[in-house]
Scaffold this motif. Structure first.
Motif, PDB file in Angstrom:
ATOM      1  N   TYR A  52      29.523 -20.718 -16.237  1.00  0.00           N
ATOM      2  CA  TYR A  52      28.653 -19.696 -15.652  1.00  0.00           C
ATOM      3  C   TYR A  52      28.922 -19.499 -14.164  1.00  0.00           C
ATOM      4  O   TYR A  52      28.807 -18.380 -13.647  1.00  0.00           O
ATOM      5  CB  TYR A  52      27.179 -20.047 -15.894  1.00  0.00           C
ATOM      6  N   THR A  53      29.279 -20.575 -13.468  1.00  0.00           N
ATOM      7  CA  THR A  53      29.641 -20.451 -12.050  1.00  0.00           C
ATOM      8  C   THR A  53      30.876 -19.578 -11.904  1.00  0.00           C
ATOM      9  O   THR A  53      30.961 -18.728 -10.996  1.00  0.00           O
ATOM     10  CB  THR A  53      29.902 -21.842 -11.437  1.00  0.00           C
ATOM     11  N   ASN A  54      31.851 -19.773 -12.785  1.00  0.00           N
ATOM     12  CA  ASN A  54      33.057 -18.942 -12.767  1.00  0.00           C
ATOM     13  C   ASN A  54      32.724 -17.482 -13.044  1.00  0.00           C
ATOM     14  O   ASN A  54      33.255 -16.566 -12.389  1.00  0.00           O
ATOM     15  CB  ASN A  54      34.066 -19.441 -13.805  1.00  0.00           C
ATOM     16  N   ALA A  55      31.850 -17.262 -14.016  1.00  0.00           N
ATOM     17  CA  ALA A  55      31.463 -15.889 -14.366  1.00  0.00           C
ATOM     18  C   ALA A  55      30.799 -15.203 -13.177  1.00  0.00           C
ATOM     19  O   ALA A  55      31.077 -14.024 -12.889  1.00  0.00           O
ATOM     20  CB  ALA A  55      30.520 -15.902 -15.562  1.00  0.00           C
ATOM     21  N   PHE A  56      29.940 -15.925 -12.474  1.00  0.00           N
ATOM     22  CA  PHE A  56      29.279 -15.360 -11.300  1.00  0.00           C
ATOM     23  C   PHE A  56      30.301 -14.976 -10.235  1.00  0.00           C
ATOM     24  O   PHE A  56      30.246 -13.878  -9.655  1.00  0.00           O
ATOM     25  CB  PHE A  56      28.268 -16.353 -10.733  1.00  0.00           C
ATOM     26  N   ALA A  57      31.229 -15.890  -9.951  1.00  0.00           N
ATOM     27  CA  ALA A  57      32.222 -15.632  -8.905  1.00  0.00           C
ATOM     28  C   ALA A  57      33.138 -14.470  -9.273  1.00  0.00           C
ATOM     29  O   ALA A  57      33.535 -13.685  -8.407  1.00  0.00           O
ATOM     30  CB  ALA A  57      33.048 -16.894  -8.656  1.00  0.00           C
ATOM     31  N   ILE A  58      33.459 -14.338 -10.567  1.00  0.00           N
ATOM     32  CA  ILE A  58      34.317 -13.236 -11.013  1.00  0.00           C
ATOM     33  C   ILE A  58      33.612 -11.891 -10.811  1.00  0.00           C
ATOM     34  O   ILE A  58      34.214 -10.920 -10.344  1.00  0.00           O
ATOM     35  CB  ILE A  58      34.723 -13.426 -12.483  1.00  0.00           C
ATOM     36  N   THR A  59      32.316 -11.834 -11.120  1.00  0.00           N
ATOM     37  CA  THR A  59      31.584 -10.581 -10.916  1.00  0.00           C
ATOM     38  C   THR A  59      31.516 -10.217  -9.440  1.00  0.00           C
ATOM     39  O   THR A  59      31.539  -9.031  -9.084  1.00  0.00           O
ATOM     40  CB  THR A  59      30.148 -10.659 -11.475  1.00  0.00           C
ATOM     41  N   GLN A  60      31.464 -11.219  -8.544  1.00  0.00           N
ATOM     42  CA  GLN A  60      31.425 -10.943  -7.108  1.00  0.00           C
ATOM     43  C   GLN A  60      32.674 -10.203  -6.648  1.00  0.00           C
ATOM     44  O   GLN A  60      32.638  -9.410  -5.708  1.00  0.00           O
ATOM     45  CB  GLN A  60      31.287 -12.249  -6.321  1.00  0.00           C
ATOM     46  N   PHE A  61      33.789 -10.492  -7.304  1.00  0.00           N
ATOM     47  CA  PHE A  61      35.046  -9.850  -6.915  1.00  0.00           C
ATOM     48  C   PHE A  61      34.978  -8.337  -7.066  1.00  0.00           C
ATOM     49  O   PHE A  61      35.626  -7.596  -6.325  1.00  0.00           O
ATOM     50  CB  PHE A  61      36.195 -10.405  -7.767  1.00  0.00           C
ATOM     51  N   PHE A  62      34.165  -7.860  -8.007  1.00  0.00           N
ATOM     52  CA  PHE A  62      34.100  -6.424  -8.268  1.00  0.00           C
ATOM     53  C   PHE A  62      33.167  -5.689  -7.301  1.00  0.00           C
ATOM     54  O   PHE A  62      32.967  -4.483  -7.428  1.00  0.00           O
ATOM     55  CB  PHE A  62      33.667  -6.180  -9.714  1.00  0.00           C
ATOM     56  N   GLY A  63      32.628  -6.415  -6.308  1.00  0.00           N
ATOM     57  CA  GLY A  63      31.823  -5.762  -5.283  1.00  0.00           C
ATOM     58  C   GLY A  63      32.611  -4.709  -4.528  1.00  0.00           C
ATOM     59  O   GLY A  63      32.067  -3.684  -4.096  1.00  0.00           O
ATOM     60  N   MET A  64      33.926  -4.938  -4.373  1.00  0.00           N
ATOM     61  CA  MET A  64      34.778  -3.988  -3.665  1.00  0.00           C
ATOM     62  C   MET A  64      34.860  -2.653  -4.403  1.00  0.00           C
ATOM     63  O   MET A  64      35.022  -1.601  -3.799  1.00  0.00           O
ATOM     64  CB  MET A  64      36.177  -4.583  -3.488  1.00  0.00           C
ATOM     65  N   LEU A  65      34.736  -2.705  -5.728  1.00  0.00           N
ATOM     66  CA  LEU A  65      34.791  -1.481  -6.524  1.00  0.00           C
ATOM     67  C   LEU A  65      33.438  -0.772  -6.556  1.00  0.00           C
ATOM     68  O   LEU A  65      33.377   0.448  -6.725  1.00  0.00           O
ATOM     69  CB  LEU A  65      35.237  -1.805  -7.957  1.00  0.00           C
ATOM     70  N   CYS A  66      32.359  -1.537  -6.401  1.00  0.00           N
ATOM     71  CA  CYS A  66      31.006  -0.957  -6.463  1.00  0.00           C
ATOM     72  C   CYS A  66      30.607  -0.290  -5.149  1.00  0.00           C
ATOM     73  O   CYS A  66      29.929   0.750  -5.156  1.00  0.00           O
ATOM     74  CB  CYS A  66      29.984  -2.039  -6.797  1.00  0.00           C
TER      75      CYS A  66
END
Length: 491
Positions: free
Chosen positions: A317-331
């Motif tokens: 779940y920690t990995n999943a959270f960090a991966i979603t953070q990466f898409f902040g640049m697209l949002c």
């Protein structure tokens, strides 16, 4: 844009994007780093003796004193990230780009070296290292935002893209965590980040200006590799009046001449700070930001409780959270695009009706403010439900809400207040919201102590506070509507 300087400007843009993406906002990947620190036994000596003797994993993982230390470190670092925006903004304005970037490089390099060479026995140095890393990162972002000035009509898009890259850089700590699980030591990873300072220094002197990048950009403007000191200083001293005239030429006709409702806007810094508009914007930013900081700072503890101490599940779940953070640049750019489109639409209508262009521009911020509050409300409700699979939805809403928050904050300040006060108002609102963010530690202590790891009542209070943020877009809407019908009124 002259063809001769285009390759240099593109190089500045891309390397700046890489700098923000790889270094500026790594602090917000804190949950991934806490996982590694716990495996390295940082602050483990604070755990109660009976918890150490328990045979199950939950006893070892759910250590109140250890979690409190990590929460306090993140609270301090996130506070410095916002609060220091004010003084670092002054340094940037007063001493220009090169000095500000050299300070950033010193802080960032010192922080990464400290983290690289500390151990469980010297873990208290994290209280020094993480705030230094945070302040160095915000200075990197601050000096890079001016790069948007090089690209004229694409300026807003580039600025929001850089802010999104700042959010996405939290994925760097995920990479460090994954490398750690593959056998690459924490020391090796942070030494690599320290060595990257050579690249930061090279970029400072070769691809960035010594002073500031002006907006609008004057003809034949040069910097970095393409400019000499003498030419630059000559421009600075001899052409100030010419630049003022050029500024008017570069502005669209609708922004040159104030409309009837613009003449009565409060122009002083003091009147802006004590306006109702600024007060409610501060409430809006502070409440939403507190939610995000509290969630990021306590995520490891939250996942530990929901996963019953299962290390593999916590890691997943920690990995999943960090991966979603990466898409902040697209949002992030979507919020800017929404506001730009609405601003153009409303100002076009204002020209037809003869109403104020500034009121029309401010009206464009209302949907953005309301949407950000709505996203935060959804994120807050999901985070409050103690169901582990639901946290995937929480992660998605959190990253979209956070990327909208900071872009919307800067955009609203540019639309709602005089441009000559933007730097001061931006620094002030960030500093004041940082003080509110300090509440995350006592809230965490309350959850761990009197509430016995049951955050239900805290979450209910914070959800109610989130509902309060909807008052901000409603009041701005009512103000714009009132000004549209009575342009001569004052507020």
């Amino acid at each position: 844009m002259s063809g001769q300087g285009l390759p240099l400007r593109v190089a500045t843009l891309l390397t700046g994007l890489l700098e923000c993406l790889g270094f500026a906002g790594v602090l917000f990947g804190w949950a991934s780093l806490v996982f590694v620190f716990k495996k390295e036994h940082y602050f483990e000596e604070l755990c109660e003796h009976d918890a150490r003797l328990m045979g199950n994993a939950t006893g070892m993982e759910d250590c109140k004193a250890q979690d409190e230390k990590f929460s306090l470190i993140f609270t301090l670092a996130s506070f410095m990230n916002n609060f220091m925006t004010f003084p670092t903004g002054f340094i940037f304005d007063r001493f220009k780009t090169t000095v500000a970037r050299l300070i950033a490089i010193f802080l960032y390099t010192s922080a990464t070296l400290i983290i690289a060479f500390i151990s469980a026995g010297s873990a208290m140095l994290l209280f020094l290292a993480m705030p230094m890393l945070s302040v160095g990162g915000i200075l990197f972002l601050m000096t890079n935002l001016q790069v948007g000035n090089l690209f004229g009509k694409h300026r807003s898009t580039i600025i929001t893209l850089y802010n999104g890259a700042f959010d996405s850089s939290s994925a760097v700590f995920l990479i460090i965590k994954l490398l750690y699980e593959k056998g690459i030591s924490l020391r090796a990873s942070f030494i690599f980040l320290s060595v990257c300072s050579v690249w930061h220094v090279g970029r400072t002197f070769l691809l960035m200006p010594r002073g500031h990048i002006p907006y609008p950009l004057p003809p034949n403007y040069s910097y970095g590799l393409c400019s000499g000191t003498g030419t630059r200083e000559k421009k600075k001293t001899a052409n100030s009046k010419e630049l003022d005239l050029q500024a008017k030429e570069f502005l669209p006709p609708k922004e040159e001449i104030p409309g009837p409702g613009q003449l009565d806007e409060p122009r002083s810094f003091k009147s802006s700070v004590f306006s109702r508009r600024f007060a409610w914007h501060l409430v809006w930013l502070s409440v939403i930001q507190l939610w995000h900081y509290l969630f990021i700072g306590t995520l490891n503890s939250l996942l530990t409780n929901l996963a019953s101490g299962d290390r593999a599940l916590i890691s997943s779940y920690t990995n999943a959270f960090a991966i979603t953070q990466f898409f902040g640049m697209l949002c992030a750019p979507w919020n800017g695009l929404l506001m730009d489109r609405l601003k153009q639409k409303y100002q076009k209508e204002a020209r037809k009706t003869g109403s104020s262009a500034s009121v029309a521009a401010l009206s464009a911020a209302v949907p953005s403010l309301a949407l950000t509050s709505l996203l935060c409300l959804g994120f807050a409700i999901c985070a409050s439900v103690p169901v582990l699979p639901l946290q995937y939805g929480t992660f998605v809403l959190q990253v979209i809400s956070r990327s909208f928050l900071y872009g919307g904050n800067a955009a609203f300040l540019t639309l709602a207040f005089p441009s000559e006060h933007f730097g001061k108002l931006f620094g002030l609102v960030m500093a004041l919201s940082a003080i509110v963010s300090l509440l995350q530690f006592p809230i965490f202590m309350c959850i761990k102590g009197p509430l016995q790891n049951n955050p239900f009542y805290v979450n209910v209070m914070l959800v109610l506070a989130t509902l309060l943020t909807f008052a901000h877009p409603v009041l701005v809407y009512l103000e714009c509507r009132q000004k549209a019908t009575a342009p001569a009124a004052t507020f």
